[in-house]
Design a protein around this motif. Sequence first.
Motif, PDB file in Angstrom:
ATOM      1  N   LYS A   1     -27.509  20.468  27.987  1.00 25.27           N
ATOM      2  CA  LYS A   1     -28.296  21.710  28.077  1.00 25.27           C
ATOM      3  C   LYS A   1     -28.853  22.140  26.724  1.00 25.27           C
ATOM      4  O   LYS A   1     -29.969  22.650  26.642  1.00 25.27           O
ATOM      5  CB  LYS A   1     -27.426  22.825  28.639  1.00 25.27           C
ATOM      6  CG  LYS A   1     -27.052  22.631  30.078  1.00 25.27           C
ATOM      7  CD  LYS A   1     -26.203  23.787  30.536  1.00 25.27           C
ATOM      8  CE  LYS A   1     -24.970  23.246  31.185  1.00 25.27           C
ATOM      9  NZ  LYS A   1     -24.052  24.266  31.620  1.00 25.27           N
TER      10      LYS A   1
ATOM     11  N   MET B   1     -28.930  13.763  27.942  1.00 25.50           N
ATOM     12  CA  MET B   1     -29.325  14.962  27.220  1.00 25.50           C
ATOM     13  C   MET B   1     -28.626  16.153  27.895  1.00 25.50           C
ATOM     14  O   MET B   1     -28.719  16.349  29.097  1.00 25.50           O
ATOM     15  CB  MET B   1     -30.845  15.114  27.267  1.00 25.50           C
ATOM     16  CG  MET B   1     -31.310  16.263  26.449  1.00 25.50           C
ATOM     17  SD  MET B   1     -33.085  16.490  26.181  1.00 25.50           S
ATOM     18  CE  MET B   1     -33.911  15.237  27.019  1.00 25.50           C
TER      19      MET B   1
ATOM     20  N   LYS C   1     -29.161  28.482  22.614  1.00 27.07           N
ATOM     21  CA  LYS C   1     -28.482  27.219  22.325  1.00 27.07           C
ATOM     22  C   LYS C   1     -27.040  27.498  21.930  1.00 27.07           C
ATOM     23  O   LYS C   1     -26.761  28.347  21.096  1.00 27.07           O
ATOM     24  CB  LYS C   1     -29.192  26.456  21.213  1.00 27.07           C
ATOM     25  CG  LYS C   1     -30.432  25.760  21.677  1.00 27.07           C
ATOM     26  CD  LYS C   1     -30.952  24.756  20.677  1.00 27.07           C
ATOM     27  CE  LYS C   1     -31.160  25.361  19.317  1.00 27.07           C
ATOM     28  NZ  LYS C   1     -31.866  24.501  18.397  1.00 27.07           N
TER      29      LYS C   1
ATOM     30  N   VAL D   1     -31.964  20.133  25.962  1.00 25.80           N
ATOM     31  CA  VAL D   1     -33.113  20.604  26.739  1.00 25.80           C
ATOM     32  C   VAL D   1     -33.677  21.873  26.117  1.00 25.80           C
ATOM     33  O   VAL D   1     -34.904  22.026  25.989  1.00 25.80           O
ATOM     34  CB  VAL D   1     -32.695  20.831  28.205  1.00 25.80           C
ATOM     35  CG1 VAL D   1     -33.794  21.542  28.976  1.00 25.80           C
ATOM     36  CG2 VAL D   1     -32.343  19.512  28.870  1.00 25.80           C
TER      37      VAL D   1
ATOM     38  N   TRP E   1     -35.645  20.975  22.920  1.00 26.73           N
ATOM     39  CA  TRP E   1     -36.972  20.429  23.202  1.00 26.73           C
ATOM     40  C   TRP E   1     -37.915  21.508  23.729  1.00 26.73           C
ATOM     41  O   TRP E   1     -39.098  21.532  23.368  1.00 26.73           O
ATOM     42  CB  TRP E   1     -36.877  19.277  24.201  1.00 26.73           C
ATOM     43  CG  TRP E   1     -36.540  17.995  23.528  1.00 26.73           C
ATOM     44  CD1 TRP E   1     -35.349  17.343  23.562  1.00 26.73           C
ATOM     45  CD2 TRP E   1     -37.394  17.218  22.698  1.00 26.73           C
ATOM     46  NE1 TRP E   1     -35.410  16.209  22.809  1.00 26.73           N
ATOM     47  CE2 TRP E   1     -36.663  16.102  22.271  1.00 26.73           C
ATOM     48  CE3 TRP E   1     -38.705  17.356  22.285  1.00 26.73           C
ATOM     49  CZ2 TRP E   1     -37.211  15.138  21.440  1.00 26.73           C
ATOM     50  CZ3 TRP E   1     -39.249  16.392  21.458  1.00 26.73           C
ATOM     51  CH2 TRP E   1     -38.503  15.293  21.050  1.00 26.73           C
ATOM     52  N   ALA E   2     -37.391  22.396  24.573  1.00 23.89           N
ATOM     53  CA  ALA E   2     -38.229  23.491  25.082  1.00 23.89           C
ATOM     54  C   ALA E   2     -38.686  24.386  23.939  1.00 23.89           C
ATOM     55  O   ALA E   2     -39.836  24.837  23.917  1.00 23.89           O
ATOM     56  CB  ALA E   2     -37.452  24.296  26.123  1.00 23.89           C
TER      57      ALA E   2
END
Length: 58
Positions: free
Chosen positions: A3, A1, A55, A6, A9-10
């Motif tokens: 950045k 996974m 992102k 992550v 998902w956060a």
Amino acid sequence: MNKNGVLAWATIIMIVVGIALIGLGAFRYNEVAGWGFGAVGIGFFAIAWVFNALKGRV
């Protein structure tokens, strides 16, 4: 996974927690504490928005 995964998902987790906090403030606590829960839930939405904006840039 990587950045971006992550951060995705956060963002999802923060949105779920924000909805839960706003729901607690609206349906469980009818007094002043409900306003606090709602404000914190909106804060979670704001932080999730920042994570979503990051992102692809990190």
